[in-house]
Design a protein around this motif. Structure first.
Motif, PDB file in Angstrom:
ATOM      1  N   PRO A  11      -7.844  96.958 -49.438  1.00  0.00           N
ATOM      2  CA  PRO A  11      -8.342  97.831 -49.708  1.00  0.00           C
ATOM      3  C   PRO A  11      -9.623  98.340 -48.835  1.00  0.00           C
ATOM      4  CG  PRO A  11      -8.317  96.250 -51.029  1.00  0.00           C
ATOM      5  CD  PRO A  11      -7.527  96.184 -50.529  1.00  0.00           C
ATOM      6  N   LEU A  12      -9.726  97.021 -47.827  1.00  0.00           N
ATOM      7  CA  LEU A  12     -10.724  98.014 -46.682  1.00  0.00           C
ATOM      8  C   LEU A  12     -10.432  99.117 -45.354  1.00  0.00           C
ATOM      9  CD1 LEU A  12     -13.690  96.895 -45.372  1.00  0.00           C
ATOM     10  CD2 LEU A  12     -11.893  95.499 -44.018  1.00  0.00           C
ATOM     11  N   ILE A  13      -9.504  99.198 -45.550  1.00  0.00           N
ATOM     12  CA  ILE A  13      -8.755  99.665 -44.570  1.00  0.00           C
ATOM     13  C   ILE A  13      -9.634 101.616 -45.234  1.00  0.00           C
ATOM     14  CG2 ILE A  13      -6.924 101.865 -43.218  1.00  0.00           C
ATOM     15  CD1 ILE A  13      -7.751  98.314 -42.920  1.00  0.00           C
ATOM     16  N   ASP A  14      -8.901 101.477 -46.419  1.00  0.00           N
ATOM     17  CA  ASP A  14      -9.623 102.641 -47.504  1.00  0.00           C
ATOM     18  C   ASP A  14     -10.621 103.144 -47.885  1.00  0.00           C
ATOM     19  OD1 ASP A  14      -6.527 103.064 -48.251  1.00  0.00           O
ATOM     20  OD2 ASP A  14      -7.050 101.699 -49.857  1.00  0.00           O
ATOM     21  N   LEU A  15     -12.030 101.786 -47.386  1.00  0.00           N
ATOM     22  CA  LEU A  15     -13.332 102.317 -47.834  1.00  0.00           C
ATOM     23  C   LEU A  15     -13.304 102.881 -46.451  1.00  0.00           C
ATOM     24  CD1 LEU A  15     -14.796  98.987 -49.319  1.00  0.00           C
ATOM     25  CD2 LEU A  15     -14.473 101.300 -50.451  1.00  0.00           C
ATOM     26  N   LEU A  16     -12.846 102.065 -44.858  1.00  0.00           N
ATOM     27  CA  LEU A  16     -13.149 102.417 -43.924  1.00  0.00           C
ATOM     28  C   LEU A  16     -12.871 103.831 -43.436  1.00  0.00           C
ATOM     29  CD1 LEU A  16     -12.423  99.776 -41.753  1.00  0.00           C
ATOM     30  CD2 LEU A  16     -14.869 100.236 -42.673  1.00  0.00           C
ATOM     31  N   HIS A  74     -20.818 100.155 -55.575  1.00  0.00           N
ATOM     32  CA  HIS A  74     -19.685  99.274 -54.911  1.00  0.00           C
ATOM     33  C   HIS A  74     -19.143  99.442 -53.631  1.00  0.00           C
ATOM     34  CE1 HIS A  74     -15.570  97.311 -55.755  1.00  0.00           C
ATOM     35  NE2 HIS A  74     -15.620  98.433 -55.236  1.00  0.00           N
ATOM     36  N   VAL A  75     -19.051 100.200 -53.461  1.00  0.00           N
ATOM     37  CA  VAL A  75     -18.723 100.402 -51.765  1.00  0.00           C
ATOM     38  C   VAL A  75     -19.591  99.986 -50.676  1.00  0.00           C
ATOM     39  CG1 VAL A  75     -18.117 102.485 -49.714  1.00  0.00           C
ATOM     40  CG2 VAL A  75     -17.599 102.887 -52.359  1.00  0.00           C
ATOM     41  N   TRP A  76     -20.773 100.373 -50.889  1.00  0.00           N
ATOM     42  CA  TRP A  76     -21.644  99.279 -50.209  1.00  0.00           C
ATOM     43  C   TRP A  76     -21.828  97.552 -50.178  1.00  0.00           C
ATOM     44  CZ3 TRP A  76     -25.789  96.048 -50.728  1.00  0.00           C
ATOM     45  CH2 TRP A  76     -26.335  95.742 -49.737  1.00  0.00           C
ATOM     46  N   GLY A  77     -21.048  97.333 -51.079  1.00  0.00           N
ATOM     47  CA  GLY A  77     -21.203  95.817 -51.700  1.00  0.00           C
ATOM     48  C   GLY A  77     -20.375  95.675 -51.034  1.00  0.00           C
ATOM     49  N   LEU A 126     -18.195  96.782 -47.947  1.00  0.00           N
ATOM     50  CA  LEU A 126     -18.612  96.979 -47.146  1.00  0.00           C
ATOM     51  C   LEU A 126     -19.722  95.457 -46.626  1.00  0.00           C
ATOM     52  CD1 LEU A 126     -19.441 100.220 -46.446  1.00  0.00           C
ATOM     53  CD2 LEU A 126     -17.103  98.740 -45.467  1.00  0.00           C
ATOM     54  N   LYS A 127     -20.387  95.318 -47.553  1.00  0.00           N
ATOM     55  CA  LYS A 127     -21.459  93.955 -46.505  1.00  0.00           C
ATOM     56  C   LYS A 127     -20.537  92.326 -47.151  1.00  0.00           C
ATOM     57  CE  LYS A 127     -24.976  95.649 -45.468  1.00  0.00           C
ATOM     58  NZ  LYS A 127     -25.181  95.155 -43.794  1.00  0.00           N
ATOM     59  N   ARG A 128     -19.837  92.893 -47.993  1.00  0.00           N
ATOM     60  CA  ARG A 128     -18.984  91.362 -48.646  1.00  0.00           C
ATOM     61  C   ARG A 128     -17.387  91.304 -47.051  1.00  0.00           C
ATOM     62  NH1 ARG A 128     -14.205  89.507 -50.101  1.00  0.00           N
ATOM     63  NH2 ARG A 128     -13.232  92.320 -50.725  1.00  0.00           N
ATOM     64  N   TRP A 129     -17.090  91.837 -47.135  1.00  0.00           N
ATOM     65  CA  TRP A 129     -16.233  92.246 -45.352  1.00  0.00           C
ATOM     66  C   TRP A 129     -16.861  91.891 -44.552  1.00  0.00           C
ATOM     67  CZ3 TRP A 129     -11.561  91.253 -46.359  1.00  0.00           C
ATOM     68  CH2 TRP A 129     -10.687  91.597 -47.522  1.00  0.00           C
ATOM     69  N   GLU A 130     -17.786  92.182 -44.182  1.00  0.00           N
ATOM     70  CA  GLU A 130     -18.356  92.030 -43.082  1.00  0.00           C
ATOM     71  C   GLU A 130     -18.482  90.636 -42.757  1.00  0.00           C
ATOM     72  OE1 GLU A 130     -21.002  96.724 -41.570  1.00  0.00           O
ATOM     73  OE2 GLU A 130     -21.921  94.398 -42.381  1.00  0.00           O
ATOM     74  N   ASN A 131     -19.393  89.886 -43.726  1.00  0.00           N
ATOM     75  CA  ASN A 131     -19.507  87.662 -43.931  1.00  0.00           C
ATOM     76  C   ASN A 131     -18.423  87.768 -44.321  1.00  0.00           C
ATOM     77  OD1 ASN A 131     -21.835  89.305 -44.204  1.00  0.00           O
ATOM     78  ND2 ASN A 131     -22.339  88.353 -46.814  1.00  0.00           N
ATOM     79  N   GLU A 132     -17.071  88.348 -44.481  1.00  0.00           N
ATOM     80  CA  GLU A 132     -16.293  87.438 -44.561  1.00  0.00           C
ATOM     81  C   GLU A 132     -15.145  87.799 -43.110  1.00  0.00           C
ATOM     82  OE1 GLU A 132     -12.260  85.424 -46.340  1.00  0.00           O
ATOM     83  OE2 GLU A 132     -13.982  86.092 -47.220  1.00  0.00           O
ATOM     84  N   LEU A 133     -15.410  88.724 -42.215  1.00  0.00           N
ATOM     85  CA  LEU A 133     -14.794  88.787 -41.031  1.00  0.00           C
ATOM     86  C   LEU A 133     -15.474  88.501 -40.281  1.00  0.00           C
ATOM     87  CD1 LEU A 133     -13.306  92.341 -42.187  1.00  0.00           C
ATOM     88  CD2 LEU A 133     -11.991  90.036 -41.815  1.00  0.00           C
ATOM     89  N   GLY A 134     -16.775  88.064 -40.813  1.00  0.00           N
ATOM     90  CA  GLY A 134     -17.531  87.990 -39.261  1.00  0.00           C
ATOM     91  C   GLY A 134     -18.395  89.171 -37.801  1.00  0.00           C
ATOM     92  N   ASN A 135     -18.221  90.260 -38.521  1.00  0.00           N
ATOM     93  CA  ASN A 135     -18.194  90.943 -37.485  1.00  0.00           C
ATOM     94  C   ASN A 135     -18.726  92.124 -38.281  1.00  0.00           C
ATOM     95  OD1 ASN A 135     -16.911  90.721 -34.938  1.00  0.00           O
ATOM     96  ND2 ASN A 135     -15.864  89.358 -36.115  1.00  0.00           N
ATOM     97  N   GLU A 136     -19.806  93.139 -37.951  1.00  0.00           N
ATOM     98  CA  GLU A 136     -20.324  94.450 -38.735  1.00  0.00           C
ATOM     99  C   GLU A 136     -18.989  95.574 -38.843  1.00  0.00           C
ATOM    100  OE1 GLU A 136     -23.843  95.577 -36.909  1.00  0.00           O
ATOM    101  OE2 GLU A 136     -25.189  94.018 -38.017  1.00  0.00           O
ATOM    102  N   LEU A 137     -19.021  96.219 -39.659  1.00  0.00           N
ATOM    103  CA  LEU A 137     -17.526  97.240 -40.011  1.00  0.00           C
ATOM    104  C   LEU A 137     -18.664  99.017 -39.394  1.00  0.00           C
ATOM    105  CD1 LEU A 137     -16.294  95.738 -43.012  1.00  0.00           C
ATOM    106  CD2 LEU A 137     -15.441  95.604 -40.574  1.00  0.00           C
TER     107      LEU A 137
END
Length: 375
Positions: free
Chosen positions: A22-27, A49-52, A54-65
């Motif tokens: 799902p992250l790829i669809d958001l990006l 929802h989208v903003w949240g 993206l922030k969750r994935w940035e925390n999970e992956l340890g990189n800004e998106l």
């Protein structure tokens, strides 16, 4: 390194085969629309929802998106673009394999929606005849229940005899397979092992096969191992089966009958998980002998010295005898085609195959009246 997990959904719709996060669809949406709000609208989701996410994935992956600059179009970071690139590369390379995987899953699930197909989950002590039965059933043998054609699929998990019956009692399967030496009386290890697991009136024994257990030895039997006493006398290297396996119980019974102690066996503590594994250990020269079935010895190019006959039993709960899958299995076991096929396996003959039997008949140490008084 981040690990991948694959998931799939069930749907009536016909859609392309995709393995996509799902992250790829958001990006993709944010990049195409130039803003988080635009990406949210394109996906039918809320901005929050989208903003949240993206922030969750940035925390999970340890990189800004996403480059977060007020008043500017949303841009993906270099890392975000690399993720999109990795997705495109993977999809392009794996599309045929993904489609093949989807097709295979659909074929498997089609069985679940086919009322003529019945699946029986069976935990059992390792047995070549059961493997042959599974393949025999897959050939679409003509079976009928209430005059309707049925197909049977056996979902077999090989484990120790004790673990198989425990799995049945815990509801992890609908049938179990175990084996015992023929002619045993009361007050034996076999009784102590299986009696606590089986209850008259609750369990039903179904006949399956008679098979021979014996010593698997190298071609020509150079050490002259014809009895367990020979194994002890020659200090032959022995391969045992794991604790909880039916063959381990059989070995201990045979040692007792021969007046031998486990400590006298050179290698009693060395264990293998199956007949085939023991045979392979002998064939590889890692040991001189092991207890097993003739079919495993033949497949490994070994000689086989018969020691004892045993019965291989199937057992289910009494309540399962009315299930269509169990009824289909009993019918299959009673066919001449199957019994002839079993007879062609070295060391096997059909014995009461598919017949529901008295527990006291096949397990003579099970005296219901004695058990009732003791209880």
């Amino acid at each position: 390194m981040h690990r991948l997990q694959l998931n799939y959904t069930l749907s009536k719709d016909s859609s392309p085969a995709l393995v996509r996060n799902p992250l790829i669809d958001l990006l993709q949406a944010v990049s195409t629309q130039g803003s988080i709000s635009g990406g949210a609208r394109a996906l039918g989701l809320s901005y929050r929802h989208v903003w949240g996410e993206l922030k969750r994935w940035e925390n999970e992956l340890g990189n800004e998106l996403v480059i977060w600059e007020k008043g500017q179009s949303a841009l993906l970071t270099e890392f975000g673009n690399k993720l999109m690139w990795a997705e495109r590369q993977a999809q392009a390379r794996l599309a045929p394999q993904i489609e093949a995987l989807r097709a295979e899953l659909e074929r498997s699930y089609a069985l679940a929606f086919d009322d003529s197909v019945h699946v029986v989950t069976l935990y059992a002590s390792h047995d070549d005849a059961l493997s042959a039965l599974r393949e025999h059933a897959l050939q679409g043998i003509a079976l009928k229940l209430e005059h309707e054609p049925v197909r049977l699929h056996l979902d077999i998990r090989f484990t120790g005899s004790v673990d198989a019956i425990r799995a049945l009692n815990e509801g992890r399967c609908v049938m179990a397979g175990f084996h015992t030496l023929q002619g045993l009386g009361k007050k034996t290890l076999t009784e102590r092992t299986y009696k606590p697991l089986l209850q008259p009136g609750q369990h039903k024994i179904i006949g399956f096969a008679q098979r021979t257990q014996g010593l698997m030895v190298t071609r020509g039997n150079p050490l002259g191992l014809n009895r367990l006493q020979d194994v002890v006398r020659h200090r032959a290297r022995f391969a045992n089966r794991t604790l909880g396996s039916g063959t381990r119980v059989v070995l201990d019974e045979l040692l007792t009958q021969s007046g031998l102690l486990a400590s006298e066996m050179n290698g009693y503590g060395r264990t293998e998980p199956s007949h085939a594994a023991v045979a392979q250990a002998v064939a590889a020269g890692q040991c001189d002998a092991g207890l097993g079935i003739a079919a495993a010895a033949q497949q490994a190019g070994l000689d086989f010295v018969p020691l004892a006959l045993e019965r291989y039993h199937l057992v289910c709960l009494k309540s399962a005898l009315t299930q269509p899958g169990i009824l289909a299995l009993l019918q299959l076991l009673q066919t001449r085609a199957w019994q002839d096929k079993m007879a062609a396996i070295p060391g096997y003959t059909a014995q009461d195959s598919g017949q529901v039997l008295s527990m006291r008949k096949v397990l003579p140490w099970w005296d219901y009246r004695y058990h009732k008084v003791q209880a």
